[in-house]
Design a protein around this motif. Structure first.
Motif, mmCIF file in Angstrom:
data_model
loop_
_atom_site.group_PDB
_atom_site.id
_atom_site.type_symbol
_atom_site.label_atom_id
_atom_site.label_comp_id
_atom_site.label_asym_id
_atom_site.label_seq_id
_atom_site.Cartn_x
_atom_site.Cartn_y
_atom_site.Cartn_z
ATOM 1 N N THR A 15 16.782 -40.297 -23.081
ATOM 2 C CA THR A 15 17.509 -39.987 -21.855
ATOM 3 C C THR A 15 16.611 -40.206 -20.645
ATOM 4 O O THR A 15 15.470 -39.768 -20.620
ATOM 5 N N GLY A 45 23.445 -45.564 -16.025
ATOM 6 C CA GLY A 45 23.177 -45.739 -17.448
ATOM 7 C C GLY A 45 23.672 -47.073 -17.969
ATOM 8 O O GLY A 45 23.050 -47.664 -18.869
ATOM 9 N N LYS A 51 21.216 -43.487 -21.673
ATOM 10 C CA LYS A 51 21.844 -42.310 -21.102
ATOM 11 C C LYS A 51 21.021 -41.833 -19.916
ATOM 12 O O LYS A 51 19.810 -41.656 -20.021
ATOM 13 N N GLU A 53 20.678 -38.787 -17.087
ATOM 14 C CA GLU A 53 21.076 -37.397 -16.855
ATOM 15 C C GLU A 53 20.498 -36.903 -15.534
ATOM 16 O O GLU A 53 19.302 -37.027 -15.284
#
Length: 255
Positions: A15, A45, A51, A53
Protein backbone atom coordinates in the motif's frame (compact mmCIF):
# COMPACT_ATOMS: atom_id res chain seq x y z
CA UNK A 1 18.33 3.02 -12.21
CA UNK A 2 18.11 -0.35 -10.50
CA UNK A 3 17.38 1.39 -7.20
CA UNK A 4 14.54 3.39 -8.76
CA UNK A 5 13.12 0.29 -10.39
CA UNK A 6 13.28 -1.54 -7.09
CA UNK A 7 11.44 1.29 -5.35
CA UNK A 8 8.69 1.25 -7.98
CA UNK A 9 8.28 -2.53 -7.81
CA UNK A 10 8.14 -2.44 -4.04
CA UNK A 11 5.49 0.28 -4.23
CA UNK A 12 3.34 -1.92 -6.44
CA UNK A 13 3.59 -4.79 -3.96
CA UNK A 14 2.35 -2.81 -0.98
CA UNK A 15 0.00 0.00 0.00
CA UNK A 16 1.27 3.43 -0.98
CA UNK A 17 0.56 6.26 1.46
CA UNK A 18 -0.95 9.55 0.36
CA UNK A 19 -0.25 11.99 3.19
CA UNK A 20 -2.93 14.67 3.31
CA UNK A 21 -2.64 18.08 4.92
CA UNK A 22 -5.77 19.68 3.54
CA UNK A 23 -9.23 20.71 4.61
CA UNK A 24 -10.19 21.92 8.06
CA UNK A 25 -7.84 19.76 10.09
CA UNK A 26 -10.15 19.29 13.09
CA UNK A 27 -10.37 15.96 14.93
CA UNK A 28 -13.40 14.72 13.01
CA UNK A 29 -11.97 15.40 9.57
CA UNK A 30 -8.64 13.86 10.53
CA UNK A 31 -10.42 10.72 11.67
CA UNK A 32 -12.37 10.52 8.40
CA UNK A 33 -9.39 11.17 6.11
CA UNK A 34 -9.24 7.68 4.65
CA UNK A 35 -12.91 7.71 3.62
CA UNK A 36 -12.94 11.35 2.50
CA UNK A 37 -9.99 10.96 0.14
CA UNK A 38 -10.68 7.38 -1.02
CA UNK A 39 -12.00 8.34 -4.51
CA UNK A 40 -8.89 10.42 -5.11
CA UNK A 41 -6.59 7.76 -3.68
CA UNK A 42 -8.23 5.11 -5.88
CA UNK A 43 -7.56 7.22 -8.98
CA UNK A 44 -3.89 7.57 -8.06
CA UNK A 45 -3.77 3.84 -7.46
CA UNK A 46 -4.78 3.19 -11.07
CA UNK A 47 -1.77 5.12 -12.29
CA UNK A 48 0.59 3.28 -9.95
CA UNK A 49 -1.04 -0.14 -10.30
CA UNK A 50 -1.14 -0.33 -6.51
CA UNK A 51 -3.43 0.41 -3.58
CA UNK A 52 -3.15 4.02 -2.39
CA UNK A 53 -4.39 4.90 1.07
CA UNK A 54 -4.88 8.44 2.39
CA UNK A 55 -3.42 9.27 5.78
CA UNK A 56 -3.81 12.52 7.75
CA UNK A 57 -0.72 14.69 8.09
CA UNK A 58 -0.71 17.37 10.78
CA UNK A 59 0.57 20.78 9.70
CA UNK A 60 3.30 20.58 12.34
CA UNK A 61 4.68 17.42 10.69
CA UNK A 62 4.64 18.49 7.05
CA UNK A 63 8.18 19.87 7.01
CA UNK A 64 9.75 16.88 8.79
CA UNK A 65 7.84 14.48 6.52
CA UNK A 66 9.18 16.22 3.43
CA UNK A 67 12.74 16.34 4.77
CA UNK A 68 12.56 12.69 5.78
CA UNK A 69 11.15 11.43 2.47
CA UNK A 70 8.46 9.84 4.60
CA UNK A 71 5.65 9.55 2.04
CA UNK A 72 5.58 8.64 -1.67
CA UNK A 73 2.60 10.98 -2.25
CA UNK A 74 1.63 14.24 -0.56
CA UNK A 75 -1.35 16.56 -0.90
CA UNK A 76 -0.32 19.78 0.84
CA UNK A 77 -0.78 23.53 0.72
CA UNK A 78 1.13 25.26 -2.06
CA UNK A 79 3.51 27.01 0.33
CA UNK A 80 4.59 23.65 1.79
CA UNK A 81 4.88 22.19 -1.71
CA UNK A 82 7.38 24.92 -2.59
CA UNK A 83 9.81 23.60 0.00
CA UNK A 84 9.34 20.01 -1.16
CA UNK A 85 10.03 20.94 -4.79
CA UNK A 86 13.08 22.96 -3.78
CA UNK A 87 14.45 19.92 -1.95
CA UNK A 88 14.63 18.09 -5.32
CA UNK A 89 13.07 15.03 -3.69
CA UNK A 90 9.51 15.66 -4.85
CA UNK A 91 7.91 16.65 -8.12
CA UNK A 92 4.67 18.58 -8.58
CA UNK A 93 2.04 16.38 -10.23
CA UNK A 94 -0.99 18.66 -10.18
CA UNK A 95 -2.12 22.06 -8.91
CA UNK A 96 -5.61 22.34 -7.47
CA UNK A 97 -8.36 24.18 -9.27
CA UNK A 98 -10.49 25.35 -6.39
CA UNK A 99 -14.17 26.08 -5.96
CA UNK A 100 -13.35 29.26 -4.05
CA UNK A 101 -11.44 30.69 -1.09
CA UNK A 102 -8.36 30.91 -3.31
CA UNK A 103 -7.75 34.65 -3.17
CA UNK A 104 -5.75 36.33 -0.41
CA UNK A 105 -7.80 39.16 1.07
CA UNK A 106 -6.55 42.11 3.12
CA UNK A 107 -9.06 43.95 5.32
CA UNK A 108 -8.63 47.21 7.20
CA UNK A 109 -10.61 47.54 10.41
CA UNK A 110 -13.58 49.88 10.65
CA UNK A 111 -12.39 53.48 10.83
CA UNK A 112 -8.92 52.78 9.46
CA UNK A 113 -7.47 55.21 6.93
CA UNK A 114 -5.77 52.35 5.01
CA UNK A 115 -7.13 52.10 1.47
CA UNK A 116 -4.54 50.09 -0.51
CA UNK A 117 -1.99 47.34 0.08
CA UNK A 118 0.77 49.93 0.32
CA UNK A 119 -1.01 51.44 3.31
CA UNK A 120 -0.24 48.42 5.52
CA UNK A 121 3.24 49.86 6.13
CA UNK A 122 3.64 50.89 9.74
CA UNK A 123 0.58 48.92 10.87
CA UNK A 124 -0.06 45.62 12.66
CA UNK A 125 -1.18 42.78 10.37
CA UNK A 126 -2.93 39.66 11.69
CA UNK A 127 -3.42 36.68 9.36
CA UNK A 128 -5.36 33.44 9.67
CA UNK A 129 -5.18 30.14 7.75
CA UNK A 130 -1.68 28.69 7.08
CA UNK A 131 -1.89 29.12 3.30
CA UNK A 132 -3.24 32.68 3.49
CA UNK A 133 -0.60 33.61 6.07
CA UNK A 134 2.35 32.24 4.08
CA UNK A 135 1.09 33.72 0.82
CA UNK A 136 0.37 37.12 2.37
CA UNK A 137 3.92 37.20 3.72
CA UNK A 138 5.26 36.32 0.26
CA UNK A 139 3.15 39.05 -1.36
CA UNK A 140 4.29 41.66 1.17
CA UNK A 141 7.94 40.69 0.69
CA UNK A 142 7.59 40.91 -3.08
CA UNK A 143 6.12 44.39 -2.71
CA UNK A 144 8.90 45.31 -0.23
CA UNK A 145 6.34 46.01 2.49
CA UNK A 146 6.95 43.19 4.96
CA UNK A 147 9.89 44.86 6.72
CA UNK A 148 7.88 48.06 7.01
CA UNK A 149 5.11 46.46 9.10
CA UNK A 150 4.66 47.29 12.75
CA UNK A 151 4.09 43.55 13.33
CA UNK A 152 2.85 40.43 11.56
CA UNK A 153 0.86 37.90 13.60
CA UNK A 154 -0.56 34.45 12.87
CA UNK A 155 -4.04 33.85 14.33
CA UNK A 156 -4.92 30.16 14.51
CA UNK A 157 -8.71 30.56 14.84
CA UNK A 158 -10.41 32.55 12.10
CA UNK A 159 -12.97 34.00 14.53
CA UNK A 160 -10.10 35.49 16.51
CA UNK A 161 -9.16 37.57 13.46
CA UNK A 162 -12.44 39.47 13.71
CA UNK A 163 -11.74 39.96 17.43
CA UNK A 164 -8.31 41.44 16.63
CA UNK A 165 -9.91 44.00 14.32
CA UNK A 166 -12.85 44.78 16.57
CA UNK A 167 -10.71 45.35 19.66
CA UNK A 168 -8.07 47.25 17.66
CA UNK A 169 -5.30 44.75 18.54
CA UNK A 170 -4.44 44.92 14.84
CA UNK A 171 -5.49 47.28 12.10
CA UNK A 172 -5.16 44.89 9.14
CA UNK A 173 -6.56 41.36 8.81
CA UNK A 174 -5.60 38.76 6.19
CA UNK A 175 -7.68 35.73 5.20
CA UNK A 176 -8.94 33.68 2.25
CA UNK A 177 -12.39 32.61 3.47
CA UNK A 178 -15.22 34.19 1.48
CA UNK A 179 -17.66 33.52 4.32
CA UNK A 180 -15.41 35.28 6.84
CA UNK A 181 -14.89 38.17 4.42
CA UNK A 182 -18.65 38.68 4.24
CA UNK A 183 -18.83 38.78 8.04
CA UNK A 184 -16.10 41.40 8.17
CA UNK A 185 -17.86 43.54 5.56
CA UNK A 186 -21.12 43.26 7.49
CA UNK A 187 -19.27 44.46 10.60
CA UNK A 188 -18.06 47.57 8.78
CA UNK A 189 -14.51 46.53 7.99
CA UNK A 190 -13.31 47.17 4.44
CA UNK A 191 -11.41 45.10 1.91
CA UNK A 192 -8.34 46.93 0.63
CA UNK A 193 -6.65 44.21 -1.44
CA UNK A 194 -7.62 41.02 -3.28
CA UNK A 195 -4.88 38.87 -4.80
CA UNK A 196 -4.97 36.92 -8.03
CA UNK A 197 -6.46 33.42 -7.88
CA UNK A 198 -3.92 30.93 -6.53
CA UNK A 199 -3.98 27.11 -6.35
CA UNK A 200 -4.38 26.23 -2.67
CA UNK A 201 -3.08 22.65 -2.86
CA UNK A 202 -0.43 20.72 -4.76
CA UNK A 203 -0.16 16.97 -5.30
CA UNK A 204 3.46 15.88 -4.92
CA UNK A 205 5.15 12.60 -5.82
CA UNK A 206 8.46 11.35 -4.52
CA UNK A 207 10.89 11.10 -7.43
CA UNK A 208 11.81 7.60 -6.27
CA UNK A 209 8.53 6.42 -7.77
CA UNK A 210 10.25 6.79 -11.12
CA UNK A 211 9.68 8.94 -14.21
CA UNK A 212 7.21 6.50 -15.79
CA UNK A 213 4.94 6.36 -12.74
CA UNK A 214 5.09 10.12 -12.30
CA UNK A 215 4.09 10.66 -15.92
CA UNK A 216 1.13 8.28 -15.51
CA UNK A 217 0.03 10.18 -12.41
CA UNK A 218 0.25 13.48 -14.25
CA UNK A 219 -1.87 12.20 -17.15
CA UNK A 220 -4.52 10.69 -14.88
CA UNK A 221 -4.90 13.35 -12.17
CA UNK A 222 -6.55 15.83 -14.57
CA UNK A 223 -9.43 13.37 -14.93
CA UNK A 224 -10.38 13.72 -11.28
CA UNK A 225 -13.74 15.43 -10.85
CA UNK A 226 -15.32 14.84 -7.42
CA UNK A 227 -19.05 14.83 -6.92
CA UNK A 228 -20.33 18.21 -5.78
CA UNK A 229 -21.91 16.62 -2.69
CA UNK A 230 -18.90 14.46 -1.83
CA UNK A 231 -17.00 14.73 1.44
CA UNK A 232 -13.87 15.43 -0.62
CA UNK A 233 -15.43 18.49 -2.25
CA UNK A 234 -16.87 19.80 1.02
CA UNK A 235 -13.57 19.30 2.84
CA UNK A 236 -11.15 20.72 0.27
CA UNK A 237 -13.10 22.72 -2.33
CA UNK A 238 -10.92 21.11 -5.02
CA UNK A 239 -12.78 20.84 -8.34
CA UNK A 240 -9.97 19.16 -10.29
CA UNK A 241 -6.23 19.51 -10.92
CA UNK A 242 -4.12 21.28 -13.54
CA UNK A 243 -0.70 19.96 -14.48
CA UNK A 244 0.59 23.17 -16.02
CA UNK A 245 -0.14 26.40 -14.18
CA UNK A 246 2.09 29.43 -14.76
CA UNK A 247 0.47 31.24 -11.84
CA UNK A 248 1.25 28.33 -9.53
CA UNK A 249 4.88 28.25 -10.60
CA UNK A 250 5.20 31.99 -10.04
CA UNK A 251 3.62 31.64 -6.61
CA UNK A 252 5.97 28.81 -5.63
CA UNK A 253 8.88 31.01 -6.62
CA UNK A 254 7.67 33.72 -4.22
CA UNK A 255 7.89 31.62 -1.05
Amino acid sequence: MLALAGFALAAQAQTISLAVNAGNGDSNTLYDTQDTYRPFADLLGKALNAKVEAKPLLASLVKSSINGNRYPLLLVHTNDAAEAIESKRYEAIGFSQDLGDNHILFFARKGSTAKTLADVAGRCVAATDPFATATAEAILKKEKLFNKLLSFKYVRESDALEFHLKTKFCEIGVLRSTAMAQKLIAAGHKQIYRSAEFPVFVLLANKKLGASAIEKLRKLVVEFQPDADSAFMKETGIVTFNTNDDGALQLIGMY
